[in-house]
Design a protein around this motif. Structure first.
Motif, PDB file in Angstrom:
ATOM      1  N   PHE A  79     -11.969  -3.247  -1.497  1.00 25.39           N
ATOM      2  CA  PHE A  79     -11.506  -2.594  -1.281  1.00 25.39           C
ATOM      3  C   PHE A  79     -10.042  -2.826  -1.895  1.00 25.39           C
ATOM      4  O   PHE A  79      -9.710  -3.715  -2.040  1.00 25.39           O
ATOM      5  CB  PHE A  79     -11.643  -1.962   0.555  1.00 25.39           C
ATOM      6  CG  PHE A  79     -10.840  -0.839   0.017  1.00 25.39           C
ATOM      7  CD1 PHE A  79     -11.429   0.075   0.313  1.00 25.39           C
ATOM      8  CD2 PHE A  79      -9.750  -0.448  -0.355  1.00 25.39           C
ATOM      9  CE1 PHE A  79     -10.686   1.402   0.334  1.00 25.39           C
ATOM     10  CE2 PHE A  79      -8.814   1.046  -0.180  1.00 25.39           C
ATOM     11  CZ  PHE A  79      -9.716   1.643   0.354  1.00 25.39           C
TER      12      PHE A  79
ATOM     13  N   THR B 295       0.786  -1.354   0.039  1.00 22.19           N
ATOM     14  CA  THR B 295      -0.400   0.137   0.246  1.00 22.19           C
ATOM     15  C   THR B 295       0.938   1.122   0.134  1.00 22.19           C
ATOM     16  O   THR B 295       1.220   1.332   0.824  1.00 22.19           O
ATOM     17  CB  THR B 295      -0.897  -0.259   0.914  1.00 22.19           C
ATOM     18  OG1 THR B 295      -2.032  -1.029   1.400  1.00 22.19           O
ATOM     19  CG2 THR B 295      -1.807   1.285   0.992  1.00 22.19           C
ATOM     20  N   GLY B 296       0.797   2.816  -0.984  1.00 20.17           N
ATOM     21  CA  GLY B 296       1.561   3.052  -0.992  1.00 20.17           C
ATOM     22  C   GLY B 296       1.415   3.746  -1.947  1.00 20.17           C
ATOM     23  O   GLY B 296       0.829   3.919  -2.632  1.00 20.17           O
TER      24      GLY B 296
HETATM   25  P1  NAP Z   1       5.136   5.241  -0.123  1.00 20.97           P
HETATM   26  O1  NAP Z   1       6.623   6.333  -0.147  1.00 20.97           O
HETATM   27  O2  NAP Z   1       5.487   4.758  -1.452  1.00 20.97           O
HETATM   28  O3  NAP Z   1       5.853   4.352   1.222  1.00 20.97           O
HETATM   29  C1  NAP Z   1       5.179   3.577   1.540  1.00 20.97           C
HETATM   30  C2  NAP Z   1       5.294   2.214   1.245  1.00 20.97           C
HETATM   31  O4  NAP Z   1       6.723   1.671   0.314  1.00 20.97           O
HETATM   32  C3  NAP Z   1       6.690   2.751   2.630  1.00 20.97           C
HETATM   33  O5  NAP Z   1       7.289   1.792   3.525  1.00 20.97           O
HETATM   34  C4  NAP Z   1       8.047   2.900   1.557  1.00 20.97           C
HETATM   35  O6  NAP Z   1       8.975   2.774   2.353  1.00 20.97           O
HETATM   36  C5  NAP Z   1       8.102   2.134   0.781  1.00 20.97           C
HETATM   37  N1  NAP Z   1       9.032   2.404  -0.460  1.00 20.97           N
HETATM   38  C6  NAP Z   1       8.963   3.532  -1.189  1.00 20.97           C
HETATM   39  N2  NAP Z   1       9.344   3.317  -2.130  1.00 20.97           N
HETATM   40  C7  NAP Z   1       9.718   1.744  -3.010  1.00 20.97           C
HETATM   41  C8  NAP Z   1      10.280   1.423  -2.985  1.00 20.97           C
HETATM   42  N3  NAP Z   1      10.743   2.085  -4.111  1.00 20.97           N
HETATM   43  N4  NAP Z   1      10.103  -0.267  -3.310  1.00 20.97           N
HETATM   44  C9  NAP Z   1      10.032  -0.827  -2.074  1.00 20.97           C
HETATM   45  N5  NAP Z   1       9.054  -0.186  -1.373  1.00 20.97           N
HETATM   46  C10 NAP Z   1       8.901   1.128  -1.276  1.00 20.97           C
HETATM   47  O7  NAP Z   1       4.388   6.033  -0.156  1.00 20.97           O
HETATM   48  P2  NAP Z   1       4.043   7.052   0.769  1.00 20.97           P
HETATM   49  O8  NAP Z   1       4.101   8.228   1.067  1.00 20.97           O
HETATM   50  O9  NAP Z   1       4.303   6.207   2.055  1.00 20.97           O
HETATM   51  O10 NAP Z   1       1.722   6.561   1.290  1.00 20.97           O
HETATM   52  C11 NAP Z   1       1.203   8.137   0.944  1.00 20.97           C
HETATM   53  C12 NAP Z   1       0.371   6.815   0.018  1.00 20.97           C
HETATM   54  O11 NAP Z   1       0.286   5.299  -0.467  1.00 20.97           O
HETATM   55  C13 NAP Z   1      -0.374   8.093  -1.593  1.00 20.97           C
HETATM   56  O12 NAP Z   1      -0.230   7.910  -3.440  1.00 20.97           O
HETATM   57  C14 NAP Z   1      -1.597   7.004  -0.938  1.00 20.97           C
HETATM   58  O13 NAP Z   1      -2.983   7.358  -1.794  1.00 20.97           O
HETATM   59  C15 NAP Z   1      -1.104   5.966  -0.639  1.00 20.97           C
HETATM   60  N6  NAP Z   1      -2.236   4.619  -0.085  1.00 20.97           N
HETATM   61  C16 NAP Z   1      -2.770   3.997  -0.634  1.00 20.97           C
HETATM   62  C17 NAP Z   1      -4.406   3.517  -0.244  1.00 20.97           C
HETATM   63  C18 NAP Z   1      -5.092   2.236  -0.392  1.00 20.97           C
HETATM   64  O14 NAP Z   1      -5.447   1.653   0.051  1.00 20.97           O
HETATM   65  N7  NAP Z   1      -4.941   2.280  -2.156  1.00 20.97           N
HETATM   66  C19 NAP Z   1      -4.406   3.246   1.459  1.00 20.97           C
HETATM   67  C20 NAP Z   1      -3.073   4.043   2.137  1.00 20.97           C
HETATM   68  C21 NAP Z   1      -2.095   4.810   1.289  1.00 20.97           C
HETATM   69  P3  NAP Z   1       9.968   4.241   3.186  1.00 20.97           P
HETATM   70  O15 NAP Z   1       8.773   4.576   4.042  1.00 20.97           O
HETATM   71  O16 NAP Z   1      11.074   3.112   3.614  1.00 20.97           O
HETATM   72  O17 NAP Z   1      10.259   4.705   1.617  1.00 20.97           O
END
Ligand code: NAP
Length: 459
Positions: free
Chosen positions: A430, A209-210
């Protein structure tokens, strides 16, 4: 070089809250080996009833520690305390939901065929790696972990680097509830170590999720190693207001959705598309709702919008607003970074936004609301669908049957609600489509994501 320490900064004060030593390669190797052995035991020697008892105990521990956990989230990522307590309660709910329903959801299913008997049986896959975001530090993890554990899998968590305290608290909660050692493990590692772990033969599957870039990188690694994956990514959810909507109610729900989790929710409303007939009326009501929001310290009970989770995220949100203005948007409310410490950002409204403007095309992960004028209903639906994302959306209308038709067949998203804000619920599937990801969590679909649906037949 990869980081050796993970630091949590309190986004209200800008000061360090806690720091954690990163797990070494040898520690990670040990955790994976323990997880694989513990999962085999868990899958083969425990009944649904026994797993259910552990999940019910986890729910009890969550409730007992609600105040402490809400405080931890406030300090690590700025969530207002009342929202934190609600998040803890939702985690307890998802534990109980799967504890009570997993046995039925994964029961053998008899099927008719030319053979004398045939079934689908559901087997656990092994250890599932979860890469999770900071915005709902507990909920995102529990909504993967509760079904995974009930299905007989083990969970391994790589949480966002700014919420390591929450990550360790979750491991501790499961341990206190009696979950066997190794069945749920937090890996304190930076993201550049994730791809190698996905490639480990003892990791059966991965869920992320991210953001979109993180999703692409995890899906690439999963593809390379032929591992099942699920992606829950960002969105730019359209909320469409039609001419016959209850405008005050629509404005209230739209504002509430936009400000969910201080604007940092994947399913927060992100584009407000209003038909010309009622645009001015909606604009006035929507602005009144947003102006009433209280931005402040998450410990203060008056606060409805806390700081953003990190200053770098606040700064990139502001940069999006600046680019939106350069592309022709007008700021109607907010729009300035306040002086002083912390990662605060004001509730902001932009007008004169349309396709091609960053506020329309990109995800705004904070309290920024673009107002978009549509000529009529058809134009509003076309604008709603003019997005690379497809997570959630909503339609506001006095004609609920018409709203249902539009939600079901016209708006292309994974979730679309009528006269309500999109919210996740353990009982409802979801997930998203397009650049919002693939796969479904929650409900029976969620627990069937990481199981082997095996056909068994007798001649
Ligand atoms: P993020 O920067 O993508 O981080 C999410 C997770 O992914 C973190 O644990 C991060 O670790 C890891 N990560 C980042 N880059 C990576 C890579 N290249 N390879 C492997 N892992 C990686 O996102 P965020 O800023 O925490 O969260 C916000 C985003 O999540 C928004 O776009 C939001 O819409 C989305 N989101 C989606 C849902 C859903 O259910 N669809 C729910 C909640 C949030 P690090 O912190 O160590 O970088």
């Amino acid at each position: 070089m990869s980081a050796t320490t993970l630091v949590s900064i309190n986004p209200t004060t800008g000061e360090e809250f806690d720091r954690f030593a990163v797990h070494t390669a040898a520690q990670v190797e040990q955790f994976i080996a323990e997880s694989a052995a513990a999962q085999r035991q868990w899958a083969t020697t425990t009944t649904f009833d026994e797993r259910s008892k552990v999940l019910h105990a986890t729910a009890k521990h969550l409730r007992k520690r609600s105040v402490e956990l809400a405080e931890l989230m406030a300090n690590e990522m700025g969530k207002p305390l009342a929202s934190g307590a609600a998040e803890v309660e939702k985690c307890a709910w998802v534990c109980e939901y799967y504890a009570d329903n997993a046995a039925d959801m994964l029961a053998d299913e008899e099927r008719s065929s030319d053979l004398s008997q045939a079934w689908t049986v559901y087997e656990p896959m092994g250890t599932v790696l979860a890469v999770m975001p900071w915005n709902f530090p507990l909920w995102q993890v529990f909504r993967f972990a509760a079904p995974a554990l009930m299905a007989g899998n083990a969970g391994m968590l790589k949480h966002a680097s700014n919420v390591s305290g929450s990550a360790m608290a979750i491991e501790d909660l499961f341990r206190s509830a009696g979950l066997g050692e190794g069945l749920f493990r937090t890996l304190l590692i930076p993201s550049d170590r994730v791809a190698a772990i996905i490639g480990d033969p003892r990791i059966a599957a991965v869920t992320l999720t991210g953001s979109e870039p993180a999703g692409r990188s995890v899906a690439e690694a999963a593809g390379r190693h032929l591992k099942p994956s699920l992606l829950e990514l960002g969105g730019s959810d359209p909320y469409v207001v039609l001419h016959d909507a209850d405008i005050d109610e629509a404005a209230r729900i739209c504002a509430d959705s936009r400000l969910t989790n201080s604007g940092q929710s994947c399913i927060a409303a992100k584009r407000f598309i209003v038909v010309d007939d009622v645009y001015d009326q909606f604009r006035a009501a929507f602005l009144a709702e947003l102006e009433a929001a209280v931005v402040g310290d998450p410990h203060d009970s008056e606060t409805t919008v806390g700081p953003q989770a990190r200053t770098d995220l606040r700064d990139s949100l502001h940069e999006q607003v600046e680019r939106a203005v350069e592309a022709g948007a007008e700021i109607v409310l907010g729009g300035n970074v306040p002086d002083g410490p912390g990662a605060f950002y004001p509730v902001t409204v932009l007008e004169n936004v349309g396709p091609g403007n960053p506020a329309f095309d990109e995800e705004l992960f904070g309290p920024v609301a673009p107002l978009i004028r549509a000529d009529d209903e058809e134009h509003a639906i076309a604008l709603a669908n003019d997005s690379s994302f497809g997570l959630g959306g909503a339609v506001f209308t006095g004609d609920t049957e018409r709203g249902r038709q539009i939600a079901a067949h016209r708006i292309r998203t994974g979730n679309c609600f009528v006269n309500a804000k999109v919210a996740s619920d353990p009982r409802l599937p979801f997930g998203g489509i397009g650049n919002s990801g693939y796969g479904r969590e929650l409900s029976e679909l969620g627990i069937r994501t990481f199981v082997n649906a095996k056909t068994v037949a007798i001649k």
